[in-house]
Design an enzyme around this catalytic site. Structure first.
Site, PDB file in Angstrom:
ATOM      1  N   HIS A  33      -3.621   1.106  12.101  1.00  0.00           N
ATOM      2  CA  HIS A  33      -3.357  -0.130  12.842  1.00  0.00           C
ATOM      3  C   HIS A  33      -4.682  -0.787  13.193  1.00  0.00           C
ATOM      4  O   HIS A  33      -5.540  -0.174  13.826  1.00  0.00           O
ATOM      5  CB  HIS A  33      -2.560   0.215  14.112  1.00  0.00           C
ATOM      6  CG  HIS A  33      -2.332  -0.940  15.023  1.00  0.00           C
ATOM      7  ND1 HIS A  33      -2.275  -2.246  14.580  1.00  0.00           N
ATOM      8  CD2 HIS A  33      -2.135  -0.995  16.369  1.00  0.00           C
ATOM      9  CE1 HIS A  33      -2.056  -3.046  15.619  1.00  0.00           C
ATOM     10  NE2 HIS A  33      -1.970  -2.313  16.711  1.00  0.00           N
ATOM     11  N   ASN A  64     -10.268  -2.814   2.550  1.00  0.00           N
ATOM     12  CA  ASN A  64      -9.996  -2.788   1.114  1.00  0.00           C
ATOM     13  C   ASN A  64     -11.284  -2.538   0.352  1.00  0.00           C
ATOM     14  O   ASN A  64     -12.376  -2.534   0.929  1.00  0.00           O
ATOM     15  CB  ASN A  64      -9.417  -4.136   0.662  1.00  0.00           C
ATOM     16  CG  ASN A  64      -7.926  -4.266   0.979  1.00  0.00           C
ATOM     17  OD1 ASN A  64      -7.220  -3.275   1.144  1.00  0.00           O
ATOM     18  ND2 ASN A  64      -7.457  -5.501   1.045  1.00  0.00           N
ATOM     19  N   HIS A  96       0.831  -1.216   0.000  1.00  0.00           N
ATOM     20  CA  HIS A  96       0.000   0.000   0.000  1.00  0.00           C
ATOM     21  C   HIS A  96       0.862   1.261   0.000  1.00  0.00           C
ATOM     22  O   HIS A  96       0.525   2.260   0.636  1.00  0.00           O
ATOM     23  CB  HIS A  96      -0.942   0.032   1.206  1.00  0.00           C
ATOM     24  CG  HIS A  96      -1.958  -1.063   1.221  1.00  0.00           C
ATOM     25  ND1 HIS A  96      -3.230  -0.909   0.728  1.00  0.00           N
ATOM     26  CD2 HIS A  96      -1.889  -2.344   1.669  1.00  0.00           C
ATOM     27  CE1 HIS A  96      -3.906  -2.044   0.884  1.00  0.00           C
ATOM     28  NE2 HIS A  96      -3.108  -2.934   1.443  1.00  0.00           N
TER      29      HIS A  96
HETATM   30 FE1  HDD Z   1      -2.447  -4.780   5.421  1.00  0.00          FE
HETATM   31  C1  HDD Z   1      -0.987  -1.734   5.099  1.00  0.00           C
HETATM   32  C2  HDD Z   1      -5.424  -3.477   4.304  1.00  0.00           C
HETATM   33  C3  HDD Z   1      -3.795  -7.941   5.320  1.00  0.00           C
HETATM   34  C4  HDD Z   1       0.292  -5.978   6.922  1.00  0.00           C
HETATM   35  N1  HDD Z   1      -3.076  -2.953   4.819  1.00  0.00           N
HETATM   36  C5  HDD Z   1      -2.319  -1.825   4.758  1.00  0.00           C
HETATM   37  C6  HDD Z   1      -3.129  -0.736   4.297  1.00  0.00           C
HETATM   38  C7  HDD Z   1      -4.372  -1.236   4.070  1.00  0.00           C
HETATM   39  C8  HDD Z   1      -4.340  -2.627   4.399  1.00  0.00           C
HETATM   40  C9  HDD Z   1      -5.564  -0.457   3.550  1.00  0.00           C
HETATM   41  C10 HDD Z   1      -2.639   0.681   4.077  1.00  0.00           C
HETATM   42  C11 HDD Z   1      -2.918   1.550   5.261  1.00  0.00           C
HETATM   43  C12 HDD Z   1      -2.499   2.954   4.956  1.00  0.00           C
HETATM   44  O1  HDD Z   1      -3.167   3.587   4.112  1.00  0.00           O
HETATM   45  O2  HDD Z   1      -1.513   3.407   5.514  1.00  0.00           O
HETATM   46  N2  HDD Z   1      -4.222  -5.563   4.847  1.00  0.00           N
HETATM   47  C13 HDD Z   1      -5.345  -4.853   4.515  1.00  0.00           C
HETATM   48  C14 HDD Z   1      -6.475  -5.757   4.440  1.00  0.00           C
HETATM   49  C15 HDD Z   1      -6.007  -7.004   4.700  1.00  0.00           C
HETATM   50  C16 HDD Z   1      -4.592  -6.881   4.972  1.00  0.00           C
HETATM   51  C17 HDD Z   1      -7.895  -5.320   4.121  1.00  0.00           C
HETATM   52  C18 HDD Z   1      -6.747  -8.299   4.770  1.00  0.00           C
HETATM   53  C19 HDD Z   1      -7.992  -8.411   5.064  1.00  0.00           C
HETATM   54  N3  HDD Z   1      -1.843  -6.621   5.976  1.00  0.00           N
HETATM   55  C20 HDD Z   1      -2.548  -7.790   5.890  1.00  0.00           C
HETATM   56  C21 HDD Z   1      -1.816  -8.859   6.540  1.00  0.00           C
HETATM   57  C22 HDD Z   1      -0.660  -8.301   7.018  1.00  0.00           C
HETATM   58  C23 HDD Z   1      -0.697  -6.899   6.648  1.00  0.00           C
HETATM   59  C24 HDD Z   1      -2.283 -10.282   6.659  1.00  0.00           C
HETATM   60  C25 HDD Z   1       0.462  -8.928   7.779  1.00  0.00           C
HETATM   61  C26 HDD Z   1       0.366  -9.958   8.535  1.00  0.00           C
HETATM   62  N4  HDD Z   1      -0.638  -4.008   5.842  1.00  0.00           N
HETATM   63  C27 HDD Z   1       0.326  -4.682   6.521  1.00  0.00           C
HETATM   64  C28 HDD Z   1       1.518  -3.817   6.863  1.00  0.00           C
HETATM   65  C29 HDD Z   1       1.096  -2.443   6.256  1.00  0.00           C
HETATM   66  C30 HDD Z   1      -0.248  -2.733   5.668  1.00  0.00           C
HETATM   67  C31 HDD Z   1       2.824  -4.362   6.471  1.00  0.00           C
HETATM   68  C32 HDD Z   1       2.072  -1.758   5.315  1.00  0.00           C
HETATM   69  C33 HDD Z   1       2.125  -0.323   5.729  1.00  0.00           C
HETATM   70  C34 HDD Z   1       1.376  -0.261   6.957  1.00  0.00           C
HETATM   71  O3  HDD Z   1       0.912  -1.494   7.292  1.00  0.00           O
HETATM   72  O4  HDD Z   1       1.193   0.720   7.642  1.00  0.00           O
HETATM   73  O5  HDD Z   1       1.693  -3.759   8.213  1.00  0.00           O
END
Ligand code: HDD
Length: 744
Positions: free
Chosen positions: A369, A178, A105
């Site tokens: 978060h 999402n 993202h």
């Molecule tokens: Fe995630 C970012 C949505 C599964 C780990 N995620 C991130 C963002 C969104 C989502 C919208 C961007 C937030 C922003 O605008 O800063 N993610 C989802 C959805 C998931 C999902 C809807 C499943 C239903 N994500 C998911 C899993 C993991 C992560 C299973 C790890 C175990 N996601 C992250 C992250 C991020 C992230 C690595 C990258 C940047 C951040 O968090 O701030 O932690």
């Protein structure tokens, strides 16, 4: 630094946090009649905003800088001196201006607004945000693509992030969702694998922001739990026309918890007022070149124009007993609960009415978060969700450089913050007192633990089990809901899905991966597998159809047309010197009244001469030349009347191409007066167009192609034409026109 900022930074989260109030620049007075709460976040941010009006240049230490063009040297042509603290400070800051982009993202755009509750959920939850009707809770929302880098194009085929931070009076609640209701995998253990597979391949970092490559489809082949989500990813949902035209989903099942600790499962849905609309895939690819910031710009422009994006919040509320009766496991994030089975309860709306003032400070530093929960809202045991609870906080530590990122203005709650979490990089608060531990007597016992009636409490869910690494048996059906999705699509949507699979697998080099994926597709639907196979030159294997054969109308975008309004829809008017000024002004005014953004595209930008029956009239301004404006960046096209103008246009191949492309992409096309000749010359669809021209005002020659007869000099006829054209634009596209059988 202004006095306000100085004062703020030394007073932390005390009430002086709320600096001098400034009305949000783009909020109309009549939309500001909510409670004071709506403005809490903006008042807080005011304390941090720094303008340069009347300012003198200084160093970071506040020392006035009188010469910022040359470094300090030993002699005019001599080497630069180490003692030049101005140069060193400037370069050092510059050298450190980048922070790691989000690991997923990375590319996104955000805006502020509010959530307004109109139906209290007091029977389910004690969360104030869901119980106090009429209250406007401030929000910050960030939309994003998932796979691409920060500088990648907006319109790639991808999931879109839809992350909402509610600044409630009980602390921040983040709904990090999402634009699709399910996910690729069932357990967070596979998340790094999935992301490694979809991101550019490690040896050559190709392809950027694209799932169309071997490693992603290899992962899909090996991990059939992805199949449902792959159907969504191959659908039009993956190429939204606008962030304003996307649904949002919390994806997981959460819990609402009442004051007695009773929990109800909940799934969150955002429903866009403008309906759910997408680009054509061919168009999306071209927009990526013509305007890589297409979705970001649209969000920004619509807010600046006062066309505030709006969604309703719908909840699926499911009791424990009802959950047991469902044929899906609510803890499996690759499954949805059809709305026909559990209808949405619409409880409020969200409006985005203010753009950030600084992209880095606000949008880039925003930290969401899943574990930012408020009393009355709790998580479920979904194993994907559980892993996310770890990941978000962890990633912010590296991305934002330490544990104090919650103090960054965009992340600060509007609720008071007091605890004993101290020190660490970039501590902005000056904590007073001698104690930094709980329980204490030295500090008068403060901050004291909250009364249980207001403090956060987890739902008292019974949990027991044997330690094991295993996937629940109830998670094992990977095809039924993929098939449900397929069967729920309209003919056009199915056509797009089949072609998308054909495109993506067509970019996969290894034939065994294509074959493996085709086997999974055949288990979803043999007809789909036939169509995909015909694109990639493979015969799909025989497969038993999955059952039961049901459909959910709610899954098709066709059933979410929205309110048909033209808020910030972009309409190109093709014209050249000599256009009919009066009729253009008439059409422009009426479309602008409907909210559309109408711009002249001419052979040259700048002044374009206009005429009316009496001779030369007031010149008009072309916003674009045919060089800078492609049809793909507009929602619809008009060709203006005016003999001198249309004689030029009909001889130009770029004008014909503009119209043909708009036609291929299903866009509304309207011509009036001599504009008809330009349409005829473009031969949109072989010879067919010539015959179609010549109907009365506003009469569609074909779905979405509107032709006004004669010179359309009479106001009433022109208004009739404009209204019919506006309605066609409001319907977004004449998609059926684009079906292969109907195009040559
Ligand atoms: Fe995630 C970012 C949505 C599964 C780990 N995620 C991130 C963002 C969104 C989502 C919208 C961007 C937030 C922003 O605008 O800063 N993610 C989802 C959805 C998931 C999902 C809807 C499943 C239903 N994500 C998911 C899993 C993991 C992560 C299973 C790890 C175990 N996601 C992250 C992250 C991020 C992230 C690595 C990258 C940047 C951040 O968090 O701030 O932690």
């Amino acid at each position: 630094m202004t006095e306000t900022t100085e004062q703020h930074e030394t007073t932390g989260q005390r009430k002086t946090d709320t600096g001098p109030h400034r009305a949000p620049a783009h909020v109309h007075a009549d939309q500001r009649d909510g409670t004071a709460r709506e403005d809490d976040k903006q008042r807080q941010l005011d304390g941090f905003r720094v303008g340069a009006e009347g300012a003198t240049l200084t160093t970071d230490q506040g020392v006035p800088v009188a010469h910022d063009d040359d470094s300090l040297k030993a002699g005019e042509r001599g080497p630069t001196l180490m003692e030049d603290f101005q140069l060193r400070e400037k370069l050092t800051h510059f050298d450190h201006e980048r922070i790691p982009e989000r690991v997923v993202h990375a590319r996104g755009a955000g805006a502020y607004g509010y959530f307004e509750l109109y139906d209290s959920l007091a029977e389910y939850t004690r969360a104030s945000l869901f119980t106090k009707t009429g209250v406007r809770t401030p929000v910050f929302v960030r939309f994003s693509t998932v796979g691409g880098s920060r500088g990648s194009a907006d319109t790639v085929r991808d999931v879109r992030g839809f992350a909402v931070k509610f600044y409630t009076d009980e602390g921040n609640f983040d709904l990090v969702g999402n634009n699709m209701p399910v996910f690729f995998i069932q357990d967070g253990m596979k998340f790094p694998d999935f992301v490694h597979a979809v991101k550019p391949e490690p040896h050559n970092e190709i392809p950027q922001a694209s799932s169309a490559h071997d490693t992603l489809w290899d992962f899909v082949w090996q991990q059939p739990e992805t199949m449902h989500m792959m159907m969504w990813l191959m659908s039009d949902r993956a190429v939204p026309r606008s962030f304003r035209m996307m649904q949002g989903f919390g994806v997981h099942t959460f819990r609402l918890v009442d004051a007695q600790g009773r929990a109800t499962f909940v799934k969150f849905h955002w429903l866009p007022r403008l309906g759910v609309h997408s680009l054509a895939w061919d168009e999306a690819q071209q927009v990526a070149g013509a305007d890589p910031d297409f979705n970001r710009r649209d969000l920004w422009d619509s807010i600046e124009a006062g066309h505030f994006p709006e969604w309703e919040l719908g909840l699926q509320l499911i009791s424990e007993d009802e959950a047991r009766a469902l044929d899906v496991d609510l803890l499996d994030p690759t499954k949805l609960v059809p709305e026909e089975r559990v209808p949405l309860r619409i409880v409020g709306r969200m409006v985005l009415d203010r753009n950030p003032e600084n992209f880095f400070a606000e949008t880039e530093q925003a930290a969401f978060h899943l574990g930012n929960l408020v009393p009355g809202i709790d998580v479920s045991e979904d194993p994907l969700l559980q892993a996310r609870l770890f990941s978000y906080l962890d990633t912010q530590l590296i991305r934002l450089g330490g544990p104090n990122f919650a103090q960054i203005p965009v992340n600060r709650p509007v609720a008071d913050v007091h605890n004993n979490q101290r020190d660490g990089y970039h501590q902005m608060r000056v904590h007073q007192g001698e104690s930094s531990y709980e329980r204490n007597t030295v500090g008068g016992g403060r901050p004291a633990q909250a009364d249980p009636s207001v403090g956060y409490d987890s739902a008292p869910v019974n949990v027991e089990g044997t330690k094991l690494r295993r996937r629940a048996g109830s998670f094992s059906d990977h095809y039924t809901q993929a098939a449900l999705f397929w069967r729920s699509m309209s003919e056009v949507e199915q056509e797009h899905i089949a072609a998308a699979f054909g495109f993506e697998l067509g970019k996969v080099g290894r034939v065994e991966i294509r074959e493996g994926v085709l086997e999974h597709i055949a288990r979803v639907d043999t007809g789909l597998a036939e169509r995909v196979g015909s694109w990639i030159g493979l015969k799909p294997p025989e497969a038993e159809p999955v059952g039961p054969l049901t459909a959910s109308r709610a899954l098709s975008q066709r059933h979410r047309p929205g309110d048909g309004s033209l808020c910030a829809r972009k309409i190109a008017v093709l014209a050249a010197d000599g256009l009919s000024g009066a009729s253009f002004e008439h059409v422009r005014r009426e479309l602008a009244e409907l909210g559309a953004d109408v711009e002249i595209v001419a052979p040259h930008a700048g002044e374009v001469s206009s005429e009316d029956s009496a001779g030369p009239a007031k010149p008009l301004t072309a916003a674009h030349s045919l060089l800078t404006a492609k049809s793909v960046i507009f929602d619809a096209v008009l060709v203006a009347d005016g003999r001198r103008s249309t004689d030029v246009l009909r001889a130009r191949p770029d004008v014909a191409e503009f119209l043909r492309q708009a036609y291929r992409h299903g866009k509304a096309i309207g011509v009036w007066g001599s504009g008809r000749d330009v349409l005829a010359a473009a031969r949109l669809n072989g010879e067919q167009r010539d015959a179609a021209v010549g109907h009365g005002a506003g009469t569609p020659a074909e779905e979405g192609v509107l032709v006004a007869d004669g010179s359309a000099a009479e106001d009433a006829a022109l208004s009739e034409f404009t209204a019919a054209f506006g309605a066609a634009v409001g319907r977004h596209r004449a998609w059926d026109r684009t079906l292969p059988a109907k195009t040559v």
